[in-house]
Design a protein around this motif. Structure first.
Motif, PDB file in Angstrom:
ATOM      1  N   VAL A 189      -2.892   6.099   3.820  1.00 56.67           N
ATOM      2  CA  VAL A 189      -3.850   5.824   4.902  1.00 56.67           C
ATOM      3  C   VAL A 189      -3.933   4.318   5.138  1.00 56.67           C
ATOM      4  CG1 VAL A 189      -6.287   5.973   5.573  1.00 56.67           C
ATOM      5  CG2 VAL A 189      -5.156   7.947   4.510  1.00 56.67           C
ATOM      6  N   LYS A 190      -4.030   3.543   4.078  1.00 55.09           N
ATOM      7  CA  LYS A 190      -4.093   2.086   4.218  1.00 55.09           C
ATOM      8  C   LYS A 190      -2.779   1.539   4.765  1.00 55.09           C
ATOM      9  CE  LYS A 190      -5.465  -2.112   1.856  1.00 55.09           C
ATOM     10  NZ  LYS A 190      -6.032  -2.673   0.625  1.00 55.09           N
ATOM     11  N   ALA A 191      -1.661   2.078   4.291  1.00 58.03           N
ATOM     12  CA  ALA A 191      -0.355   1.638   4.789  1.00 58.03           C
ATOM     13  C   ALA A 191      -0.273   1.850   6.296  1.00 58.03           C
ATOM     14  CB  ALA A 191       0.766   2.391   4.073  1.00 58.03           C
ATOM     15  N   TYR A 192      -0.708   3.010   6.752  1.00 55.29           N
ATOM     16  CA  TYR A 192      -0.686   3.291   8.189  1.00 55.29           C
ATOM     17  C   TYR A 192      -1.546   2.284   8.944  1.00 55.29           C
ATOM     18  CZ  TYR A 192      -1.536   5.407  12.674  1.00 55.29           C
ATOM     19  OH  TYR A 192      -1.644   5.603  14.026  1.00 55.29           O
ATOM     20  N   ARG A 193      -2.772   2.076   8.470  1.00 55.75           N
ATOM     21  CA  ARG A 193      -3.682   1.148   9.162  1.00 55.75           C
ATOM     22  C   ARG A 193      -3.080  -0.252   9.264  1.00 55.75           C
ATOM     23  NH1 ARG A 193      -7.893   2.919   5.798  1.00 55.75           N
ATOM     24  NH2 ARG A 193      -7.972   0.830   4.949  1.00 55.75           N
ATOM     25  N   VAL A 238       8.365   2.993   7.919  1.00 56.56           N
ATOM     26  CA  VAL A 238       7.300   3.625   7.137  1.00 56.56           C
ATOM     27  C   VAL A 238       6.560   4.648   7.996  1.00 56.56           C
ATOM     28  CG1 VAL A 238       5.113   3.250   5.931  1.00 56.56           C
ATOM     29  CG2 VAL A 238       7.045   1.732   5.499  1.00 56.56           C
ATOM     30  N   LEU A 239       6.244   4.298   9.238  1.00 59.16           N
ATOM     31  CA  LEU A 239       5.579   5.266  10.114  1.00 59.16           C
ATOM     32  C   LEU A 239       6.455   6.489  10.342  1.00 59.16           C
ATOM     33  CD1 LEU A 239       3.474   3.041  10.433  1.00 59.16           C
ATOM     34  CD2 LEU A 239       3.463   3.500  12.874  1.00 59.16           C
ATOM     35  N   CYS A 240       7.740   6.294  10.470  1.00 63.76           N
ATOM     36  CA  CYS A 240       8.698   7.399  10.574  1.00 63.76           C
ATOM     37  C   CYS A 240       8.503   8.355   9.395  1.00 63.76           C
ATOM     38  CB  CYS A 240      10.111   6.820  10.606  1.00 63.76           C
ATOM     39  SG  CYS A 240      11.459   7.934  10.188  1.00 63.76           S
ATOM     40  N   PHE A 241       8.471   7.797   8.196  1.00 62.08           N
ATOM     41  CA  PHE A 241       8.307   8.602   6.983  1.00 62.08           C
ATOM     42  C   PHE A 241       6.936   9.277   6.955  1.00 62.08           C
ATOM     43  CE2 PHE A 241       6.781   9.027   2.625  1.00 62.08           C
ATOM     44  CZ  PHE A 241       7.777   9.811   2.075  1.00 62.08           C
ATOM     45  N   LEU A 242       5.869   8.521   7.241  1.00 63.02           N
ATOM     46  CA  LEU A 242       4.513   9.065   7.170  1.00 63.02           C
ATOM     47  C   LEU A 242       4.347  10.262   8.100  1.00 63.02           C
ATOM     48  CD1 LEU A 242       2.335   5.809   6.995  1.00 63.02           C
ATOM     49  CD2 LEU A 242       3.073   7.281   5.105  1.00 63.02           C
ATOM     50  N   TYR A 243       4.815  10.130   9.343  1.00 66.66           N
ATOM     51  CA  TYR A 243       4.685  11.235  10.296  1.00 66.66           C
ATOM     52  C   TYR A 243       5.599  12.402   9.940  1.00 66.66           C
ATOM     53  CZ  TYR A 243       1.554   8.836  13.520  1.00 66.66           C
ATOM     54  OH  TYR A 243       0.470   8.218  14.093  1.00 66.66           O
ATOM     55  N   VAL A 266      -1.363  10.587   7.714  1.00 66.11           N
ATOM     56  CA  VAL A 266      -1.500  10.927   9.138  1.00 66.11           C
ATOM     57  C   VAL A 266      -1.159  12.406   9.277  1.00 66.11           C
ATOM     58  CG1 VAL A 266      -0.871   8.614   9.990  1.00 66.11           C
ATOM     59  CG2 VAL A 266       0.913  10.321   9.639  1.00 66.11           C
ATOM     60  N   PRO A 267      -1.635  13.042  10.341  1.00 62.43           N
ATOM     61  CA  PRO A 267      -1.209  14.434  10.542  1.00 62.43           C
ATOM     62  C   PRO A 267       0.301  14.480  10.810  1.00 62.43           C
ATOM     63  CG  PRO A 267      -3.089  13.872  11.956  1.00 62.43           C
ATOM     64  CD  PRO A 267      -2.599  12.597  11.339  1.00 62.43           C
ATOM     65  N   ARG A 268       0.987  15.449  10.221  1.00 62.21           N
ATOM     66  CA  ARG A 268       2.436  15.578  10.473  1.00 62.21           C
ATOM     67  C   ARG A 268       2.655  15.783  11.971  1.00 62.21           C
ATOM     68  NH1 ARG A 268       5.893  19.682   7.137  1.00 62.21           N
ATOM     69  NH2 ARG A 268       6.337  17.842   5.910  1.00 62.21           N
ATOM     70  N   SER A 269       3.571  15.001  12.495  1.00 63.34           N
ATOM     71  CA  SER A 269       3.921  15.117  13.912  1.00 63.34           C
ATOM     72  C   SER A 269       5.402  14.805  14.051  1.00 63.34           C
ATOM     73  CB  SER A 269       3.098  14.133  14.760  1.00 63.34           C
ATOM     74  OG  SER A 269       3.619  14.064  16.079  1.00 63.34           O
ATOM     75  N   ALA A 306       0.840  -1.207   0.000  1.00 64.75           N
ATOM     76  CA  ALA A 306       0.000   0.000   0.000  1.00 64.75           C
ATOM     77  C   ALA A 306       0.872   1.253   0.000  1.00 64.75           C
ATOM     78  CB  ALA A 306      -0.931  -0.011   1.212  1.00 64.75           C
ATOM     79  N   PHE A 307       1.931   1.243   0.786  1.00 67.76           N
ATOM     80  CA  PHE A 307       2.852   2.377   0.829  1.00 67.76           C
ATOM     81  C   PHE A 307       3.468   2.616  -0.552  1.00 67.76           C
ATOM     82  CE2 PHE A 307       7.210   3.971   1.400  1.00 67.76           C
ATOM     83  CZ  PHE A 307       6.941   5.175   2.025  1.00 67.76           C
TER      84      PHE A 307
END
Length: 162
Positions: A28-32, A48-53, A59-62, A21-22
């Motif tokens: 969104v699907k990759a995160y889930r 991947v979560l590191c990159f997404l955030y 996801v909202p940038r954090s 998915a990523f």
């Protein structure tokens, strides 16, 4: 035990589906799909979560969340997370600005990357070095040499303090 084998198989399937998915840019699907494997110590999912955030994709940038996931994946040896964690330290996003640690993580990423990513990581590391004293560079190099990957085995994010 058979139940444990099924859980491991389901986790592996989630990781493969989440990475697919990523790669399709379905963030969104990759995160889930990747959140649970990341929480239980999968370095690829954590990367991947590191990159997404960091980017705010799916996801909202954090910066705080980005640093949390980058650190977990980087400590396990995920090259992309090491690179991104170095950038976070360079800019002070989600972590205190620290050129020694930025250099360390970028140096590790460069030493383990291949192709264009290797050269780009070295260039970023060298850019950070322009802001450092010779003693700081020496300290960062020593940290890089001393670093060893520390795989997580079945660790839950709930067992960690953010």
């Amino acid at each position: 035990n058979a139940a444990d084998a099924v859980r491991v198989h389901v986790r592996v399937d989630r990781v493969h589906a989440g990475l697919a998915a990523f790669n399709r840019h379905d963030y969104v699907k990759a995160y889930r799909l990747l959140r649970l494997p990341a929480e239980t110590g999968n370095a690829a999912a954590q990367g991947v979560l590191c990159f997404l955030y960091t980017e705010g994709y799916g996801v909202p940038r954090s910066w705080r969340e980005a640093a949390f996931w980058c650190e977990r994946a980087a400590e396990q040896g995920n090259v992309q997370a090491q690179y991104m964690f170095g950038l976070l330290y360079n800019k002070g996003h989600g972590v205190p600005e620290n050129y020694i640690l930025a250099y360390k993580w970028l140096n590790l990423a460069a030493s383990r990357a291949s192709g264009p990513k290797k050269e780009y990581s070295f260039r970023m590391r060298d850019s950070v070095a322009t802001k450092m004293s010779p003693g700081q560079i020496e300290r960062a190099q020593a940290l890089s040499l001393a670093w060893r990957p520390a795989p997580e085995i079945g660790v839950s994010a709930y067992d960690r303090v953010r």
